[in-house]
Design a protein around this motif. Structure first.
Motif, mmCIF file in Angstrom:
data_model
loop_
_atom_site.group_PDB
_atom_site.id
_atom_site.type_symbol
_atom_site.label_atom_id
_atom_site.label_comp_id
_atom_site.label_asym_id
_atom_site.label_seq_id
_atom_site.Cartn_x
_atom_site.Cartn_y
_atom_site.Cartn_z
ATOM 1 N N VAL A 42 0.841 -1.190 0.112
ATOM 2 C CA VAL A 42 0.026 -0.042 0.159
ATOM 3 C C VAL A 42 0.783 1.351 -0.023
ATOM 4 C CG1 VAL A 42 -1.978 1.107 1.096
ATOM 5 C CG2 VAL A 42 -1.668 -1.238 1.133
ATOM 6 N N HIS A 43 0.334 2.272 -0.723
ATOM 7 C CA HIS A 43 1.403 3.562 -0.904
ATOM 8 C C HIS A 43 0.426 4.696 -1.507
ATOM 9 C CE1 HIS A 43 2.406 1.293 -4.803
ATOM 10 N NE2 HIS A 43 2.468 2.632 -5.279
ATOM 11 N N LEU A 44 0.676 5.699 -1.143
ATOM 12 C CA LEU A 44 -0.146 7.157 -1.545
ATOM 13 C C LEU A 44 0.735 8.032 -2.468
ATOM 14 C CD1 LEU A 44 -1.149 8.019 2.133
ATOM 15 C CD2 LEU A 44 -2.295 6.690 0.586
ATOM 16 N N ALA A 45 0.311 8.501 -3.015
ATOM 17 C CA ALA A 45 0.827 9.913 -3.799
ATOM 18 C C ALA A 45 -0.406 10.986 -3.879
ATOM 19 C CB ALA A 45 0.910 9.108 -5.426
ATOM 20 N N PHE A 46 0.167 12.111 -4.362
ATOM 21 C CA PHE A 46 -0.582 13.118 -4.667
ATOM 22 C C PHE A 46 -1.458 12.892 -6.021
ATOM 23 C CE2 PHE A 46 2.459 15.634 -1.749
ATOM 24 C CZ PHE A 46 1.547 15.657 -0.917
ATOM 25 N N GLY A 47 -2.677 13.493 -6.045
ATOM 26 C CA GLY A 47 -3.113 13.319 -7.238
ATOM 27 C C GLY A 47 -2.867 14.594 -7.861
ATOM 28 N N ASP A 48 -3.924 14.997 -9.133
ATOM 29 C CA ASP A 48 -3.657 16.332 -9.905
ATOM 30 C C ASP A 48 -3.694 17.512 -9.000
ATOM 31 O OD1 ASP A 48 -3.166 14.709 -12.045
ATOM 32 O OD2 ASP A 48 -5.335 14.875 -12.675
ATOM 33 N N LEU A 50 -3.728 19.040 -4.603
ATOM 34 C CA LEU A 50 -3.325 18.583 -3.277
ATOM 35 C C LEU A 50 -4.492 18.076 -2.354
ATOM 36 C CD1 LEU A 50 -0.739 21.119 -1.777
ATOM 37 C CD2 LEU A 50 -0.350 18.919 -3.109
ATOM 38 N N ARG A 51 -5.886 18.346 -3.019
ATOM 39 C CA ARG A 51 -7.182 17.676 -2.260
ATOM 40 C C ARG A 51 -7.251 16.245 -2.708
ATOM 41 N NH1 ARG A 51 -11.826 21.774 -2.082
ATOM 42 N NH2 ARG A 51 -12.598 20.206 -0.351
ATOM 43 N N ASP A 52 -6.759 15.916 -3.559
ATOM 44 C CA ASP A 52 -6.814 14.496 -4.301
ATOM 45 C C ASP A 52 -5.567 13.542 -3.846
ATOM 46 O OD1 ASP A 52 -9.110 15.658 -5.320
ATOM 47 O OD2 ASP A 52 -8.105 15.728 -7.375
ATOM 48 N N ILE A 53 -5.986 12.424 -3.137
ATOM 49 C CA ILE A 53 -4.945 11.526 -2.684
ATOM 50 C C ILE A 53 -5.301 10.338 -3.483
ATOM 51 C CG2 ILE A 53 -3.877 10.109 -0.853
ATOM 52 C CD1 ILE A 53 -2.951 13.080 -0.716
ATOM 53 N N VAL A 54 -4.027 9.670 -4.091
ATOM 54 C CA VAL A 54 -4.005 8.355 -4.892
ATOM 55 C C VAL A 54 -3.695 7.351 -3.793
ATOM 56 C CG1 VAL A 54 -3.378 7.035 -6.737
ATOM 57 C CG2 VAL A 54 -3.719 9.529 -6.797
ATOM 58 N N VAL A 55 -4.447 6.245 -3.742
ATOM 59 C CA VAL A 55 -4.108 5.015 -2.797
ATOM 60 C C VAL A 55 -3.821 3.974 -4.059
ATOM 61 C CG1 VAL A 55 -4.817 3.455 -1.045
ATOM 62 C CG2 VAL A 55 -5.606 5.756 -1.092
ATOM 63 N N THR A 56 -2.658 3.384 -3.834
ATOM 64 C CA THR A 56 -2.156 2.383 -4.687
ATOM 65 C C THR A 56 -1.979 0.857 -3.774
ATOM 66 O OG1 THR A 56 -1.357 3.917 -6.388
ATOM 67 C CG2 THR A 56 -0.652 1.359 -6.685
ATOM 68 N N TRP A 57 -2.318 -0.249 -4.337
ATOM 69 C CA TRP A 57 -1.937 -1.408 -3.801
ATOM 70 C C TRP A 57 -2.170 -2.502 -4.701
ATOM 71 C CZ3 TRP A 57 -6.485 0.680 -3.269
ATOM 72 C CH2 TRP A 57 -7.911 -0.162 -3.575
ATOM 73 N N SER A 58 -1.425 -3.739 -4.139
ATOM 74 C CA SER A 58 -1.412 -5.047 -5.115
ATOM 75 C C SER A 58 -2.132 -6.282 -4.324
ATOM 76 C CB SER A 58 -0.057 -5.374 -5.373
ATOM 77 O OG SER A 58 0.698 -4.430 -5.982
ATOM 78 N N THR A 59 -2.911 -6.965 -5.300
ATOM 79 C CA THR A 59 -3.177 -8.416 -4.925
ATOM 80 C C THR A 59 -2.717 -9.478 -5.825
ATOM 81 O OG1 THR A 59 -5.086 -7.985 -6.019
ATOM 82 C CG2 THR A 59 -5.423 -7.300 -3.627
ATOM 83 N N ARG A 60 -2.685 -10.622 -5.404
ATOM 84 C CA ARG A 60 -2.244 -11.642 -6.140
ATOM 85 C C ARG A 60 -3.120 -12.053 -7.057
ATOM 86 N NH1 ARG A 60 2.922 -10.920 -6.276
ATOM 87 N NH2 ARG A 60 3.381 -9.924 -4.527
ATOM 88 N N ARG A 226 3.821 0.135 -10.955
ATOM 89 C CA ARG A 226 3.728 0.172 -9.416
ATOM 90 C C ARG A 226 3.449 1.454 -8.685
ATOM 91 N NH1 ARG A 226 5.873 -4.651 -6.851
ATOM 92 N NH2 ARG A 226 7.179 -5.934 -8.467
ATOM 93 N N PHE A 227 3.723 2.533 -9.462
ATOM 94 C CA PHE A 227 3.459 3.822 -9.171
ATOM 95 C C PHE A 227 2.471 4.549 -9.915
ATOM 96 C CE2 PHE A 227 8.063 2.918 -7.682
ATOM 97 C CZ PHE A 227 7.817 3.082 -6.221
ATOM 98 N N ASN A 228 1.973 5.634 -9.207
ATOM 99 C CA ASN A 228 0.846 6.243 -9.810
ATOM 100 C C ASN A 228 0.919 7.815 -9.599
ATOM 101 O OD1 ASN A 228 -1.204 4.435 -11.126
ATOM 102 N ND2 ASN A 228 -1.071 3.392 -9.167
ATOM 103 N N MET A 229 1.635 8.534 -10.227
ATOM 104 C CA MET A 229 2.079 10.115 -9.977
ATOM 105 C C MET A 229 1.012 10.778 -10.928
ATOM 106 S SD MET A 229 4.697 9.930 -7.828
ATOM 107 C CE MET A 229 4.109 8.422 -7.121
ATOM 108 N N PRO A 230 0.986 12.137 -10.437
ATOM 109 C CA PRO A 230 0.065 13.133 -11.363
ATOM 110 C C PRO A 230 0.247 13.068 -12.671
ATOM 111 C CG PRO A 230 1.075 13.810 -9.232
ATOM 112 C CD PRO A 230 1.856 12.701 -9.557
ATOM 113 N N GLY A 231 -0.591 13.180 -13.478
ATOM 114 C CA GLY A 231 -0.771 13.325 -15.164
ATOM 115 C C GLY A 231 -0.722 11.857 -15.538
ATOM 116 N N GLU A 232 -0.514 11.963 -16.920
ATOM 117 C CA GLU A 232 -0.911 10.787 -17.667
ATOM 118 C C GLU A 232 0.382 10.172 -18.489
ATOM 119 O OE1 GLU A 232 -4.149 11.732 -19.890
ATOM 120 O OE2 GLU A 232 -5.495 11.759 -18.455
#
Length: 451
Positions: A42-48, A50-60, A226-232
């Motif tokens: 589980v890890h976080l990043a800023f979205g586009d 600062l009021r948006d937070i992106v949560v990323t995680w993995s499952t098998r 694995r990472f989801n940073m702002p933008g596309e």
């Protein structure tokens, strides 16, 4: 007759035992499924913004759902539920290991507010984590930890970073390339171990990243998945604003792995030109005076590398591609008044005097970092990895202001639009501050023309 009786008895025993056998098999299947659907990494990043937070995680396995439940007090409040997307990621190794990477954006959060959250699906949930959103606007003082080159083995700085995070010391963390050593190793099992390792930090504070040379395998696929940073742009380049600072992340690797396409290099350079020009507009500079860039490989360094980082060999990112001198970043950053440039790659810490084209342009002899006449560069690549430390040159260049190859990391606090404070933490010396300096600027913008 006896054979018939034996057959009938055997059949009867099987009928009696069959429910138990089926029950055991079902329980085992459920246990496997629980493991497959349990969120990890589980890890976080800023979205586009600062009021948006992106949560990323993995499952098998794929639970066919990506859900985050969050509230200010998760146990006592009715949580809000946000849904997102998942993608199937297949590692490029021989085993073609598969995992499912989930991505949920929590939008329009309240500023300066702590939230608790859990992620997963009805088939499996994570522990409850927490994070705090940044304050609104530009008039506050963000604090960050910054480093590069941290691996799964010998992650010397990890324990201290965990303690700092638990104490709420940081608004964000920046990892300047080179993760795990390497994320693709052992069919990406090392990458999984590293992402689980940083969860104790990255699940609580946005973990912002850029690619390094150790992410190159299979066209940077582990990094991009694995990472989801702002933008596309698959997290290869992006920018974000934090208080009085405009941060710009880019890939130094587009200069070195041209086999993946020349177009990436041109697209990034064009994007950098647009982003920096906009950030340097007077109205934007008035709101966010500081521009800080970070990319993995440095323009200058203080060791005798046999390639691309000494006075005899021009660094590609500094001057541009060999012979052609196209897409160089030193002139671009200088033109748009970048204040501080952060790098890693070399497994040590170096603070440079303000520098442009191999010449030092201090603000003054008494106060070199007060109104400097060129960008300030910092190399912070000593977080700890299995490749260990790198030695400095016997003859240090004139632009080397301070250096240390202690394991450690850098702290930055942007106090306001005129004062930045940097510290270098030594893990070898039990958290001692081995370097500390202020950058003070009364005015931000393009630097004077140097002959």
């Amino acid at each position: 007759m006896q054979q018939l009786q034996f057959a009938l008895l055997t059949s009867l025993l099987l009928l009696l035992l069959l429910p138990g056998i089926r029950s055991t098999a079902t329980a085992q299947e459920q246990e496997v499924n629980i493991v497959h659907y349990q969120p990890e990494q589980v890890h976080l990043a800023f979205g586009d913004n600062l009021r948006d937070i992106v949560v990323t995680w993995s499952t098998r396995g794929s639970p066919n759902a990506s859900v985050v439940q969050f509230a200010r007090n998760y146990l006592n409040d009715d949580p809000t539920e946000a849904k997102g997307t998942w993608k199937r990621f297949v590692d490029g190794g021989k085993k073609a290991r598969t995992q499912y990477i989930h991505n949920v954006e929590l939008k329009d959060l309240e500023p300066d507010t702590q939230y608790e959250y859990t992620c997963g699906s009805p088939l499996g949930w994570s522990a409850v984590y927490n994070f705090k959103t940044p304050p609104a606007g530009e008039n506050w003082s963000p604090s960050l930890a910054i480093f590069g080159d941290m691996g799964n083995e010998n992650a010397q700085s990890m324990g201290r970073l965990q303690q700092d995070t638990e104490r709420g010391m940081y608004d964000a963390i920046i990892h300047v390339g080179d993760f795990a050593y390497d994320m693709d190793t052992s069919n990406a099992a090392v990458g999984d171990a590293f992402m689980r390792q940083i969860e104790s930090v990255a699940a609580y504070v946005p973990y912002m990243v850029c690619p390094g040379n150790h992410e190159e395998k299979y066209n940077f696929s582990n990094y991009r998945a694995r990472f989801n940073m702002p933008g596309e742009t698959d997290s290869l380049w992006y920018s974000f604003n934090l208080g009085p600072v405009h941060f710009v992340s880019y890939s130094s690797e587009v200069y070195y792995f041209l086999s993946y396409g020349f177009k990436l290099l041109t697209k990034q350079f064009e994007w950098l030109e647009r982003d920096l020009a906009e950030a340097n507009l007077p109205e934007n500079r008035a709101k966010r005076p500081w521009i800080i860039t970070y990319g993995h490989r440095p323009m200058y360094c203080s060791d005798d590398k046999e390639y691309d980082c000494n006075s005899q060999l021009e660094t590609y990112i500094r001057q541009g591609l060999p012979m052609l001198k196209w897409f160089g970043l030193e002139d671009l950053f200088y033109k748009h008044g970048v204040d501080v440039e952060i790098f890693a790659h070399e497994h040590f810490y170096t603070r440079l005097w303000p520098i442009y084209n191999y010449k030092v342009y201090n603000g003054s002899a008494e106060a070199p970092y007060t109104n400097p006449k060129a960008p300030i560069q910092i190399i912070t690549g000593s977080a700890g990895c299995k490749e260990e430390r790198e030695p400095f040159s016997n003859d240090l260049p004139a632009w080397n202001a301070y250096h240390s190859n202690d394991y450690g990391y850098t702290r930055l606090k942007a106090h306001n639009g005129t004062h930045l404070h940097f510290e270098q933490v030594s893990d070898d010396q039990d958290g001692a501050i081995v370097d500390s300096f202020w950058v003070i600027k009364d005015k931000h913008g393009a630097y004077p023309t140097h002959q």
